[in-house]
Design an enzyme around this catalytic site. Structure first.
Site, short mmCIF file in Angstrom:
data_model
loop_
_atom_site.label_atom_id
_atom_site.label_comp_id
_atom_site.label_asym_id
_atom_site.label_seq_id
_atom_site.Cartn_x
_atom_site.Cartn_y
_atom_site.Cartn_z
CG HIS A 32 -1.78 -1.05 1.24
ND1 HIS A 32 -1.42 -2.41 1.67
CD2 HIS A 32 -3.23 -1.40 1.22
CE1 HIS A 32 -2.38 -3.36 1.53
NE2 HIS A 32 -3.47 -2.73 1.20
CG HIS A 73 -3.10 -0.16 5.16
ND1 HIS A 73 -4.10 0.09 6.16
CD2 HIS A 73 -3.65 1.01 4.40
CE1 HIS A 73 -4.63 1.30 6.08
NE2 HIS A 73 -4.26 1.53 4.69
CG ASP A 151 -9.28 9.07 6.33
OD1 ASP A 151 -9.15 9.90 5.34
OD2 ASP A 151 -8.47 8.02 5.78
CG ASN A 181 -5.58 9.06 2.90
OD1 ASN A 181 -6.66 8.67 3.16
ND2 ASN A 181 -4.50 8.01 2.97
CE LYS A 243 -5.33 5.32 -0.17
NZ LYS A 243 -6.38 4.65 0.25
NE ARG A 314 -21.38 -16.37 39.21
CZ ARG A 314 -22.32 -15.46 39.54
NH1 ARG A 314 -22.19 -14.07 39.15
NH2 ARG A 314 -23.50 -15.59 40.04
CB SER A 341 -21.52 -10.85 36.78
OG SER A 341 -22.60 -10.14 36.89
CD GLU A 362 -18.27 -6.10 25.71
OE1 GLU A 362 -18.48 -5.46 24.86
OE2 GLU A 362 -19.07 -5.92 26.93
CG PHE A 387 -21.43 -10.13 26.87
CD1 PHE A 387 -21.76 -10.00 28.23
CD2 PHE A 387 -22.56 -10.35 26.11
CE1 PHE A 387 -23.14 -9.96 28.82
CE2 PHE A 387 -23.79 -10.68 26.49
CZ PHE A 387 -24.03 -10.05 27.69
#
Lengths: 615, 615
Positions: A32, A73, A151, A181, A243, A314, A341, A362, A387
């Protein structure tokens, strides 16, 4: 050297960097370049302009500034920077993307100056948050973390999670550099060159913003130097860039994303670059030689559940963090708004300075874990098992960073009960099994949980521990050991009609089935396969050889979990395996009702054994 | 009825709704009453205040307004609303969370007035975006989509993806109602009761915001009625509320999240509520009886690759969408900024009004797909296979919504080459196999891809199609059929020494191996297992019975993919299986080099066969 002379030199270095970017990508035939060219002045000014502080002879120096290329990239730019620093030769640069080269298509730690693999967009800022949290609150060092952002990738929600959390934690040692760009992969981004569109959004989240011409080395340097004030706010430098800047026939044009120049076009471009002085080298300012206080490690405490009959695993997780912390003072606990929890709250209570609330975000939590891991911490990242699937891409990427992260998913299975399927982790064992070098642990009682949390902390790599919501009986003595890759044969005899292989909550169902079957004069072997990956192949082989029927039973999808793991282990053994698992879409109900409904209860095991033994 | 009388009536209805919320949760012994109580006036004003337009006798009326409870744990409120509308009795309400009740712990379509299952936070706004896009651009109907949001879940990045995209698509028919009750699960949110903190952030993204006292029915109604103006901007009503409002002893206090009142506290609370008229019923305004134009379906075009030898299956995907569109006019294509790579761009070119750019925001894309599916469209959601993992939680949740979504992941495997591991999908088959009722398809050539895209469109449920970056030879005649659950035996004889089971890119490796082995006088069976789920059990059984060795070969993790799928199918057959798969952390390199490195190439297959046949 006066400023003008210095900036002329930086301009020459930028030219050299463009030279390397173009040569590397054309030689590789891919890459790139246009995305790398747009950020060239930004990185040149940062790294060689006396702002970035790093000792290339000591990449692991704890007080080095950090750079993350969230826009992974742009790797040609990153490697070109290090060539300009004299750490790579032109010959090295030309190995870009070749098999076996440390200069991969997107950055990986194969290259000594890369901390974390990037390339899946929108993840770098979270990694930076982790490194900045480490600097400000853990190591208490003045190093800064710079994240180069594209961006297009600001569309990723994970960036906005990072932005929120960074402001919340007042990370004024985190600097984002946003390369605007205008052009994404297939066209213009949502905001084009409207810098203020980004500015007002990022400022609304509590960051300080500086808007610059991204190709003016003096403007960029000035902005970076403004950062010296401590402001309690993270900083985003928002740069208008082109760019493909530096190659006029591709500048600011759609259709050139991810395209290397042909040899012919490379010639044209290099001629237009003008005189490139390949002997030029940029200087990088050294860091202050400060180190964090050394951490003495001691011994883990003793496991003691005397007087207790049933404890949720737990809870044992939370207890274990406290118990082993002295042995592993590098532990950090992070949680996604559910610590009461997951019981990470137990650790938060005793070691609040080692706990960081990650709120309901998360993806960012997983990225922060990676950032902490890169800085030598042992993060334990917890949420409901269900989750953690929010962060699959981040977790997937962390395997390419030699990460040392422990993920803990509570509320595994249908046995959580009335909350219903949205809260049930049913795919988690499958996902974590796919990761290179991962270990997957599913303890059935408090004692084994405590031991396995300790084993996981000692293990170097990605670990997943699944915990259970309900209380389950304590089966093991406090001094038993639970090696990774081991199992426990809880019941066996010389005349076992079948083997039942279970883990977590279904171990107790299997024991109940054993009792019932004993009363009918049928013996079964019961194996607690607490280590789902790697599995205890020998014990499984022995069971396959010595008993006529193998049955797995898991509170998990029928695909990807225990059944698949056992079949994989016995793949050369030519055995039959009967798999009890969650095969029907679950619903709300009492835990017992759901275990029956899914036919993974003690009763279902008894029926299956009888069917096999009789039929 | 004058306004004051009307609003008194609404106040009485709100009291009735609180009554149902408290009774339901106490009777269930679990649930989230305080989270439901905070949004009671908001929903009462919306549903019964003459704003929401819905025909309860026709939940599928195309011009019904839609409601989504992004804060799915407020399900007691949702059910209470429908009880107050006369659609549930008190007896029904008391079945809340019971096994077999349609009133689950978090909303699912088991309840007729629920479109999409929620409960994993931060996903509802994206679903709403999908429904709003449908209204504005596809069905061209005036219905509105209302999404009830919690404040804690605004930490989820996915919400900000939805917020960005909604503004970009000018969805002024999308109304978010943000219940700012200050308290998350384990403590205060990042912004507490600072409504303006939310306001300025959301406005910076281009939404219109209205700040209200969330317990003033008149203020809420006034805000909702302001929405009548078309403004090209989505609207967020930001409401200051009290968690637990209406039960004084829990109001605004931490520690009561997800806790039902005890029987004793329920008595106290109900007494304090005052007179509850359980015969009261709220009226819901009917929708305008407008329907979208009917879509005539025709026939799919003919497959024609005459003159072409090798075509990437990703190209065939793009071609297929165009070819089958006449047969499936409900198709909508959405893509995550990579349509020129996934080739969704081919469809965009021909049917731009049926394509929606989703930018680099895969979580939102998956939620939009669900929203479109709820409104009767057939969404094809595409990105790189690796990046679909960004949306695992959303995809997981969609299985509980009876969703009809086709996910298409391009760039599967290490064979993508030089871009390296960040871009390689290696876990995708494993994840999609875990979903209830999913089909998982991995075609190896252009013809089978075209057929399977068509099969997937016809299939009712979640489908996953994996496509390949590189061109691969066309193997099949244009008129061959590829049923789901089928396979193709490409090579077989009476003296096959081994069976090689492959899919996608490895089918061609297997054919190359066949050729090489023929030259050594060894015959192998080659099976194209294009249907990874469900698999062709009969063909596999036959191969197990008729050949001595089974070998799977896949450009995918060794866990969760082809090998696990074949072992699952043959679980009662007592067979040995040798699995070639991606077992080493991949890197940049040419496709051929990587296939060799991972030992999943034609050469590796030949070696494995020889090892088994000779040894």
């Amino acid at each position: 050297m006066n400023t003008r002379h210095h900036e002329e030199r930086l301009t020459d270095i930028a030219r050299l960097i463009r030279y390397y970017i173009l040569k590397a990508t054309t030689h590789a035939g891919s890459g790139h370049p246009t995305s790398s060219l747009s950020a060239t002045e930004l990185m040149t000014a940062l790294v060689f302009g006396g702002i970035f502080r790093y000792d290339p002879n000591n990449p692991d120096h704890p007080n080095n500034d950090r750079i993350i290329f969230s826009k992974g990239h742009a790797s040609p730019l990153y490697y070109a920077i290090w060539a300009a620093a004299g750490r790579l030769s032109e010959e090295d640069i030309l190995t870009y993307r070749q098999f076996g080269s440390s200069l991969e298509g997107h950055p990986t730690p194969a290259f000594r100056y890369v901390d974390a693999a990037t390339g899946s967009l929108g993840q770098g800022l979270s990694i930076g948050v982790g490194m900045a949290i480490n600097a400000k609150y853990l190591d208490k060092l003045p190093y800064r973390t710079y994240v180069l952002l594209g961006d297009s990738e600001m569309a990723e929600g994970s960036q906005w999670e990072a932005i929120q959390i960074a402001a919340h934690y007042k990370l004024d040692n985190l600097i984002g550099i946003l390369d605007v760009n205008r052009l994404g992969q297939r066209g213009e981004t949502m905001y084009g060159h409207d810098l203020e569109a980004y500015g007002k959004r990022i400022r609304s989240f509590g960051w300080k913003t500086l808007l610059v011409d991204g190709h003016s080395i003096s403007e960029v340097r000035a902005a970076l130097m403004e950062i010296d004030e401590r402001s309690d706010r993270p900083i985003m430098i928002i740069a208008k860039t082109i760019k493909g800047k530096g190659v006029s026939f591709v500048e600011d044009q759609n259709g050139f994303h991810g395209k290397a120049l042909s040899e012919e076009d490379l010639d044209k471009a290099l001629k237009a670059l003008g005189n490139v002085d390949t002997s030029l080298r940029g200087e990088i300012k050294a860091p202050e030689d400060i180190r964090p206080p050394s951490m003495e490690s001691g011994s883990a405490g003793r496991i003691d559940y005397t007087g207790e009959e049933s404890v949720p695993t737990r809870n044992a997780y939370g207890n274990a963090l406290n118990r082993i912390y002295a042995r592993f003072p590098r532990i950090v606990s992070i949680d996604g708004e559910v610590s009461n929890s997951t019981r990470a709250a137990y650790f938060k209570k005793e070691h609040s300075e080692r706990f960081f609330e990650m709120y309901i975000a998360e993806q960012n939590m997983a990225g922060v874990a990676l950032g902490l891991s890169c800085r030598g911490k042992i993060p334990f990242a917890s949420s409901f098992a269900a989750f953690l699937s929010r962060a699959c891409d981040q977790i997937r990427m962390s395997q390419y960073s030699d990460a040392d992260i422990k993920f803990v998913g509570s509320h595994g299975g249908v046995s959580i009960g009335q909350d219903g399927p949205s809260q049930m982790g049913l795919e988690d064992l499958a996902f974590f099994r796919t990761l290179f070098g991962s270990i997957v642990l599913y303890p059935c009682d408090a004692v084994s949980t405590e031991r396995l949390v300790e084993e996981a902390a000692a293990y170097r790599g990605i670990a997943y521990i699944r915990t259970t919501r309900m209380a389950t009986p304590i089966l093991y003595d406090a001094d038993e050991s639970f090696p990774i890759g081991g199992s426990k044969v809880l019941k066996q005899s010389d005349s076992d009609a079948a083997t039942v292989i279970a883990a977590g909550v279904t171990v107790h169902e299997a024991l109940e089935a054993w009792q019932t079957l004993q009363e009918s004069g049928v013996s079964i072997r019961v194996i607690d396969l607490y280590s789902v990956k790697p599995v205890d192949v020998d014990t499984l082989k022995r069971a396959a050889a010595e008993t006529d029927h193998l049955i797995t039973v898991e509170d998990h999808s029928a695909q990807g979990g225990l059944a698949d793991a056992v079949r994989e282990a016995l793949t050369l053994e030519a055995v039959r395996l009967h798999a009890l698992a969650v095969r029907k879409k679950p619903k709300s109900g009492k835990p017992r009702e759901l275990l029956e409904f899914e036919e993974i209860s003690g009763k279902a095991i008894v029926e299956k054994v009888k069917e096999l033994v009789d039929g």
